[in-house]
Scaffold this motif. Structure first.
Motif, short mmCIF file in Angstrom:
data_model
loop_
_atom_site.label_atom_id
_atom_site.label_comp_id
_atom_site.label_asym_id
_atom_site.label_seq_id
_atom_site.Cartn_x
_atom_site.Cartn_y
_atom_site.Cartn_z
N GLY A 104 -9.47 -3.68 -17.84
CA GLY A 104 -10.71 -3.41 -18.56
C GLY A 104 -11.56 -2.36 -17.87
N PHE A 105 -11.47 -2.26 -16.54
CA PHE A 105 -12.13 -1.18 -15.81
C PHE A 105 -11.35 0.12 -15.90
CE2 PHE A 105 -14.14 -4.56 -12.94
CZ PHE A 105 -15.34 -4.48 -13.61
N ALA A 106 -10.02 0.03 -15.75
CA ALA A 106 -9.20 1.23 -15.59
C ALA A 106 -8.99 1.98 -16.89
CB ALA A 106 -7.84 0.85 -14.98
N VAL A 107 -8.66 1.28 -17.97
CA VAL A 107 -8.28 1.96 -19.21
C VAL A 107 -9.43 2.77 -19.81
CG1 VAL A 107 -7.48 1.59 -21.58
CG2 VAL A 107 -6.42 0.34 -19.70
N PRO A 108 -10.64 2.21 -19.98
CA PRO A 108 -11.70 3.04 -20.58
C PRO A 108 -12.08 4.25 -19.73
CG PRO A 108 -12.28 0.72 -20.66
CD PRO A 108 -11.09 0.84 -19.76
N LEU A 150 1.46 9.93 -17.40
CA LEU A 150 0.04 9.98 -17.75
C LEU A 150 -0.45 8.63 -18.28
CD1 LEU A 150 -2.57 11.68 -18.16
CD2 LEU A 150 -1.70 12.24 -20.43
N PHE A 151 0.36 8.02 -19.15
CA PHE A 151 -0.06 6.75 -19.73
C PHE A 151 0.15 5.57 -18.78
CE2 PHE A 151 0.35 9.28 -23.59
CZ PHE A 151 -0.76 8.86 -24.32
N ILE A 152 0.91 5.75 -17.73
CA ILE A 152 1.11 4.68 -16.75
C ILE A 152 -0.05 4.62 -15.76
CG2 ILE A 152 2.54 4.11 -14.73
CD1 ILE A 152 4.97 4.65 -16.33
N ARG A 153 -0.84 5.68 -15.66
CA ARG A 153 -1.92 5.73 -14.67
C ARG A 153 -2.86 4.54 -14.74
NH1 ARG A 153 -3.87 12.09 -14.49
NH2 ARG A 153 -2.10 12.88 -13.23
N PRO A 154 -3.43 4.18 -15.90
CA PRO A 154 -4.34 3.03 -15.90
C PRO A 154 -3.65 1.73 -15.55
CG PRO A 154 -3.87 3.74 -18.14
CD PRO A 154 -3.32 4.80 -17.23
N LEU A 155 -2.38 1.58 -15.96
CA LEU A 155 -1.64 0.38 -15.60
C LEU A 155 -1.43 0.30 -14.09
CD1 LEU A 155 -0.09 -2.13 -16.55
CD2 LEU A 155 1.94 -0.68 -16.77
#
Length: 227
Positions: A104-108, A150-155
């Motif tokens: 919830g912190f990382a993705v937005p 790029l899409f793995i970064r928030p995970l």
């Protein structure tokens, strides 16, 4: 009722009311607010020095448009340090051991950096998906790989914070359990185990601070690529 090692990571409930909101609100009450006096006390001076040094170190490599994020990332840094450190106290709960909260912190925040890059400099942002000088046959494969990364970064941000704190808490509980079991049987070994437990607790305090710093540092690097 016998509790398991992973029960400490369950969200606490009081009269069927989740206490996650209280655990997230409490750290903000611990920081002293600046006063209207000309000279602050030592605690406020130390707090202001730490915030200024951190902000200067994080935002010096970033262009001026990215400096608007200084308040947000500094507040996030203080918040993560607070809840990570409070989770080391007995009979407390660490919200950042929950992957859902960290995501919830990382993705937005990650998505905001990507949107800013696509809006302000779309050519440069899309150019990050293809390294310069790539052979033509490898272009489709590299674009797919860079897009996935790029899409793995928030995970990766959320999993890194969750895994480090969860592993540290589990290791502390395992060693503490072993120390109490060995105390009546082998006091000398139990004393050595308590020494290891004390050193591990100091290490976990450092990990709690470092992981909060790494979380914000990586977000600043993502921001630096897009401003």
């Amino acid at each position: 009722m016998v509790l398991g090692f992973f029960d400490q990571f369950m969200s606490p409930v009081l009269m069927w009311i989740p206490l996650m909101a209280l655990a997230l609100t409490l750290p903000w009450l611990l920081f002293p607010s600046p006063s209207m006096r000309w000279i602050n006390n030592r605690l406020l001076t130390l707090q202001g020095w730490f915030i200024n040094r951190f902000t200067q170190q994080i935002f010096t490599p970033i262009n001026n448009p990215g400096h608007k994020w200084a308040t947000l990332l500094t507040a996030l840094m203080l918040f993560l340090i607070s809840i990570n450190m409070l989770g080391l106290l007995p009979y407390t709960y660490t919200p950042t051991t929950q992957l859902s909260l960290n995501l919830g912190f990382a993705v937005p925040l990650w998505l905001a950096t990507v949107i800013i890059g696509l809006r302000n400099q779309p050519t440069i942002s899309l150019g990050h998906l293809l390294p310069e000088g790539t052979p033509i046959p490898l272009i489709p494969v590299l674009i797919i790989i860079e897009t996935i990364s790029l899409f793995i970064r928030p995970l990766a941000l959320g999993v890194r914070l969750t895994a480090n704190l969860t592993a540290g808490h589990l290791l502390i509980q395992l060693i503490a359990t072993a120390a109490f079991v060995l105390l009546p049987l082998m006091p000398t070994v139990a004393a050595l185990t308590f020494t290891v437990l004390f050193l591990l607790t100091l290490l976990e305090v450092a990990v709690a601070m470092i992981q909060a710093y790494v979380f914000v540092l990586l977000l600043s690097l993502y921001l630096q690529e897009n401003v």
